[in-house]
Design a protein around this motif. Sequence first.
Motif, short mmCIF file in Angstrom:
data_model
loop_
_atom_site.label_atom_id
_atom_site.label_comp_id
_atom_site.label_asym_id
_atom_site.label_seq_id
_atom_site.Cartn_x
_atom_site.Cartn_y
_atom_site.Cartn_z
N ARG A 171 0.84 -1.21 0.00
CA ARG A 171 0.00 0.00 0.00
C ARG A 171 0.87 1.26 0.00
N LEU A 172 1.94 1.26 0.81
CA LEU A 172 2.86 2.40 0.84
C LEU A 172 3.61 2.54 -0.48
N GLN A 173 4.06 1.43 -1.02
CA GLN A 173 4.82 1.47 -2.27
C GLN A 173 3.96 1.97 -3.42
N HIS A 174 2.71 1.58 -3.46
CA HIS A 174 1.79 2.07 -4.50
C HIS A 174 1.62 3.59 -4.38
N ARG A 175 1.53 4.09 -3.16
CA ARG A 175 1.37 5.54 -2.96
C ARG A 175 2.62 6.30 -3.38
N ILE A 176 3.80 5.71 -3.15
CA ILE A 176 5.05 6.33 -3.59
C ILE A 176 5.08 6.40 -5.12
N TRP A 177 4.72 5.30 -5.77
CA TRP A 177 4.69 5.25 -7.24
C TRP A 177 3.75 6.32 -7.79
N LYS A 178 2.57 6.43 -7.21
CA LYS A 178 1.57 7.42 -7.67
C LYS A 178 2.08 8.84 -7.47
N ALA A 179 2.75 9.10 -6.35
CA ALA A 179 3.25 10.45 -6.07
C ALA A 179 4.28 10.88 -7.11
N ILE A 180 5.19 9.98 -7.48
CA ILE A 180 6.21 10.32 -8.48
C ILE A 180 5.55 10.51 -9.84
N ARG A 181 4.59 9.66 -10.20
CA ARG A 181 3.90 9.81 -11.48
C ARG A 181 3.16 11.14 -11.55
N ALA A 182 2.74 11.63 -10.40
CA ALA A 182 2.05 12.92 -10.34
C ALA A 182 3.04 14.08 -10.23
N GLY A 183 4.34 13.79 -10.15
CA GLY A 183 5.35 14.83 -10.06
C GLY A 183 5.56 15.39 -8.67
N ASP A 184 5.06 14.69 -7.65
CA ASP A 184 5.15 15.19 -6.27
C ASP A 184 6.27 14.46 -5.52
N LYS A 185 7.51 14.90 -5.72
CA LYS A 185 8.65 14.25 -5.08
C LYS A 185 8.64 14.43 -3.56
N ALA A 186 8.17 15.58 -3.10
CA ALA A 186 8.15 15.84 -1.65
C ALA A 186 7.26 14.82 -0.93
N ARG A 187 6.10 14.57 -1.52
CA ARG A 187 5.19 13.58 -0.92
C ARG A 187 5.80 12.18 -0.98
N ALA A 188 6.46 11.87 -2.10
CA ALA A 188 7.08 10.56 -2.24
C ALA A 188 8.15 10.35 -1.18
N LYS A 189 8.97 11.37 -0.92
CA LYS A 189 10.01 11.24 0.09
C LYS A 189 9.43 11.09 1.49
N SER A 190 8.31 11.79 1.74
CA SER A 190 7.63 11.65 3.02
C SER A 190 7.12 10.23 3.22
N LEU A 191 6.58 9.64 2.15
CA LEU A 191 6.10 8.26 2.21
C LEU A 191 7.25 7.27 2.37
N MET A 192 8.41 7.59 1.78
CA MET A 192 9.58 6.73 1.95
C MET A 192 10.00 6.67 3.43
N LYS A 193 9.89 7.78 4.11
CA LYS A 193 10.21 7.80 5.54
C LYS A 193 9.27 6.88 6.31
N LEU A 194 8.01 6.82 5.87
CA LEU A 194 7.05 5.91 6.51
C LEU A 194 7.46 4.46 6.31
N VAL A 195 8.00 4.14 5.12
CA VAL A 195 8.46 2.77 4.87
C VAL A 195 9.58 2.41 5.85
N LEU A 196 10.52 3.32 6.05
CA LEU A 196 11.63 3.06 6.96
C LEU A 196 11.16 2.93 8.41
N ARG A 197 10.05 3.60 8.74
CA ARG A 197 9.51 3.52 10.10
C ARG A 197 8.55 2.34 10.26
N SER A 198 8.25 1.67 9.16
CA SER A 198 7.27 0.58 9.19
C SER A 198 7.88 -0.71 9.72
#
Length: 501
Positions: free
Chosen positions: A26-53
Amino acid sequence: MIRHVNLYSESWKQLPWKKFRRNLFRLQHRIWKAIRAGDKARAKSLMKLVLRSRAARLLAIRQVTQLNQGKKTAGVDGKKSLSFKERFDLELELGQNAHNWRPNKLREIPIPKKDGSMRILKVPTIRDRAWQCLVKYAMEPAHEATFHARSYGFRPGRSAHDAQKFLFHNLNSKANGKEKTILELDIEKCFDRINQRDLMERVIAPGKVKTGLWRILQKGINPEFPEQGTPQGGVISPLLANISLNGIEDIHQSVRYADDMVYVLKPGQNPDQILKKVEGFLTVRGLNVKATKTKVTASTDGFDFLGWNFRVQSNGKFRSTPSEENLKTFNDKVKHIINNSNYGSKVKAEKLAPIIRGWRNYHRYCKMDGSRLSLWHTVNRAWKVFNKEAKQNRFTVTQLVKKAFPSVSYSENKHVNVKGEKSPFDGDITYWSQRNSKLYDGATAKTLKKQKHTCGHCGLPFLGGERVHLHHVDGNHSNWKPKNLLAVHESCHDYIHMSRA
């Protein structure tokens, strides 16, 4: 003491792995969608969630300790495996230090190359491999959203067979392949020479993750070439190489598998101009073309790529067969087992079966008829050796030969390519589960269809990145009745047998 060991063992086995996988995806799908939408800031925020998961951390530990092919290779600390308690301890360490990771040194293993030179495999410790795997979980979906459609190596949901089919589409008679030429490209010491600073500028990740990656890269450098190279043997190294080389496919019609690639030229197109652009692309990344292995070849003369020989016949028909080098390496390995006097025919059959099946599966979309490629002579040799060793009746020897040389059906050029820029992280579960099911045949294909392309153990679909195993419910591997077969994830198969141990 035994009670404590069993307690940790049972705790590990009973973890909700199905829930963990779903949460991570679920987190990885959201990261993929964020980059496809051009939102790198959101993608990096979601990456931090993966590391905390906690789910991602435990899955990463399971991947490097139980599933990866090199799971038993020790790092500089000499550890080849972790106890169940050590796995839980590592999860705590990852939770506390994932954003400020300090890696150990790398163990260097010299590997001989075909040309007589040596390449150095640099193996991280298990703890560092777990951190790299965790970071890969976070980074891979972001970069999958940017990777070129004609890049097939070391990517989830893609394979060498996709590259093979691309060449069929571009060199068959309908594409007038007989008139085309091939620019075979070889990059000199790709993993050893990648410019690390240029690479880090291309990496999409939070700053602290980049710091950890930089430390990993610095542990693997050659003192003669500071700030160059990625350590071969690291979990994340193939992803980093793909990040660095991404975009080289845009120069001209081409196909790439990691650092191996070929360009397809139509009549009148100048290979020198293409090569000049390639050299410019590579220079920025600290890389060079290896002149001695880079050449222009007529499609009718044939060329080797990924263990296959591709050739357009004089009648315009496209052919792919195992390359001479691939066939020789395979035959040498098989002959060594057949002629080995250290073990009997039964053991030889057990050792041969996975090698034969793997080779035939890899070449299943080639032209494989004729005694040479059907292995008639090798089978005949095995029959004679087994018959002499076993000193049993012909029926028993024939059974051993059949076991040693499992049949795999082949269908020339019938592989179906992955669609465009599709990625397992795009959320199209129906497409990916059905596609991955089609990669199998025989009993596995029938079982997958019966189970509606979902795992018979955890119930989740097969989305790529993990092989499908056939589990024999009653434990009898000679019982191939449909009711006794269950298609499961490789990891699920592992846990089924762990729970029975």
